[in-house]
Design an enzyme around this catalytic site. Structure first.
Site, PDB file in Angstrom:
ATOM      1  N   PRO A 141       0.809  -1.208   0.000  1.00 15.79           N
ATOM      2  CA  PRO A 141       0.000   0.000   0.000  1.00 15.79           C
ATOM      3  C   PRO A 141       0.853   1.273   0.000  1.00 15.79           C
ATOM      4  CG  PRO A 141      -0.575  -1.502   1.821  1.00 15.79           C
ATOM      5  CD  PRO A 141       0.705  -1.961   1.251  1.00 15.79           C
ATOM      6  N   GLU A 142       0.665   2.077  -1.021  1.00 17.84           N
ATOM      7  CA  GLU A 142       1.300   3.395  -1.106  1.00 17.84           C
ATOM      8  C   GLU A 142       0.175   4.428  -1.110  1.00 17.84           C
ATOM      9  OE1 GLU A 142       4.214   3.532  -4.277  1.00 17.84           O
ATOM     10  OE2 GLU A 142       4.513   1.373  -4.162  1.00 17.84           O
ATOM     11  N   ARG A 187      16.329  -2.299  -2.967  1.00 19.71           N
ATOM     12  CA  ARG A 187      14.969  -2.554  -3.442  1.00 19.71           C
ATOM     13  C   ARG A 187      14.907  -2.808  -4.936  1.00 19.71           C
ATOM     14  NH1 ARG A 187      13.790   2.088   0.220  1.00 19.71           N
ATOM     15  NH2 ARG A 187      14.094   0.971   2.144  1.00 19.71           N
ATOM     16  N   LYS A 199       1.348   7.533   4.208  1.00 22.88           N
ATOM     17  CA  LYS A 199       0.732   6.199   4.139  1.00 22.88           C
ATOM     18  C   LYS A 199       0.010   5.857   5.434  1.00 22.88           C
ATOM     19  CE  LYS A 199       4.600   4.826   1.184  1.00 22.88           C
ATOM     20  NZ  LYS A 199       5.838   4.010   1.106  1.00 22.88           N
TER      21      LYS A 199
END
Length: 274
Positions: A2-3, A263, A58
């Site tokens: 979730p962003e 990442r 967020k």
DNA sequence: CATGGGTCCTGAGTGC
DNA sequence: TGCACTCAGGACCCAT
């Protein structure tokens, strides 16, 4: 994960369904995810009414009738599901708020990185929220402000975009997508971008975030909205998790996956040259 | 200010 | 079929 667009979608779902509801109970099996402690959370939420639900970066905030604020961070795999109490148990449910009208708000989290935290007042909340950079889609998030932030740091631009202290709400998906749209290599040092590139990136970032909200988020692995439905934005990824596929610009190149700041980073070497 | 590492956690994937 | 192992990642913490 979730962003901003995913959290915004969930927040809107929650606000539609839960404002005015009373919190009548708390169940949990993962004490670490209730901060500062399960007892503190329980003592401060039971019997209150949810008056307002908002999002910053967020983080989802539940403003309660006793002036306390419950905040939720979903991290990688967190979900907030609105269920009727008699519906079957949800996988990975670790915290449940019992609400009026026989509703549950179920916090499910496979990785257990997310948390719920009770804030004693608005002042304590502000202490947390002031650490975030400017919030996209607010008047303070201007192209001038964006350029100013970029020009101060020599970090690779993708790492800057994902740094919540610099700009709020952007995570791996939308950073990758925005950089591809802008034709900027993720490794380029932020303060070496030209004026034109910075302006372009500003607009591309807002564009992909807007798309993400329009498609109700990206369900690339575990994201579901508050009603348990998948988003659609994963069907429109240009580069994120598209390694080895041909570049959407039809440049003839292939999307490459590399590591940046630990990442997964996806880009087209032909369209996003160093 | 930059950079790199460890931490939390567990399902999925790989190799044998 | 099953076991042992590695990997992924947002945010935070620490050392350099």
């Amino acid at each position: 994960m979730p962003e901003l667009p995913e959290v915004e979608t969930i927040k809107n779902d929650l606000a539609k369904s839960l404002v005015g509801m009373r919190i009548t109970g708390l169940w949990w099996d993962s004490p670490k995810q209730l901060k500062p402690s399960p007892q503190m959370v329980e003592d401060n939420i039971i019997g209150t009414t949810i008056e307002k639900i908002e999002r910053r970066a967020k983080i989802i905030q539940f403003f309660l009738s006793n002036q306390k604020i419950l905040i939720v961070h979903l991290k990688l795999t967190g979900r907030l599901l609105i269920r009727d109490r008699k519906e079957p148990a949800d996988k990975w449910a670790h915290i449940i708020l019992r609400l009026s009208d026989n509703l549950d708000l179920r916090f499910c989290d496979m990785r257990k990185f997310g948390y719920l935290r009770i804030m004693s007042d608005e002042k304590e909340l502000d202490e947390v929220l002031k650490e975030f950079g400017p919030e996209p889609f607010t008047p303070e998030f201007t192209v001038e402000k964006f350029k100013k932030i970029l020009s101060v740091f020599s970090l690779p631009i993708k790492i800057l975009l994902m740094d919540q202290k610099k700009i709020a709400g952007v995570g791996n998906i939308y950073a990758n997508e925005a950089l591809f749209l802008a034709g900027i290599n993720p490794r380029i040092q932020a303060n070496t971008l030209s004026n034109g590139q910075m302006v372009q990136l500003f607009h591309c970032l807002l564009k992909v975030l807007t798309e993400g909200i329009k498609f109700r988020g990206a369900s690339d692995q575990s994201y579901l909205d508050a009603f348990g439905r998948e988003g659609e934005y994963q069907k429109h990824f240009r580069v994120y998790q598209q390694d080895n596929k041909s570049c959407p610009n039809k440049c003839g190149g292939k999307i490459v996956r590399m590591k940046l700041g630990g990442r997964g980073t996806f880009y087209c070497p032909k369209c996003q040259k160093l």
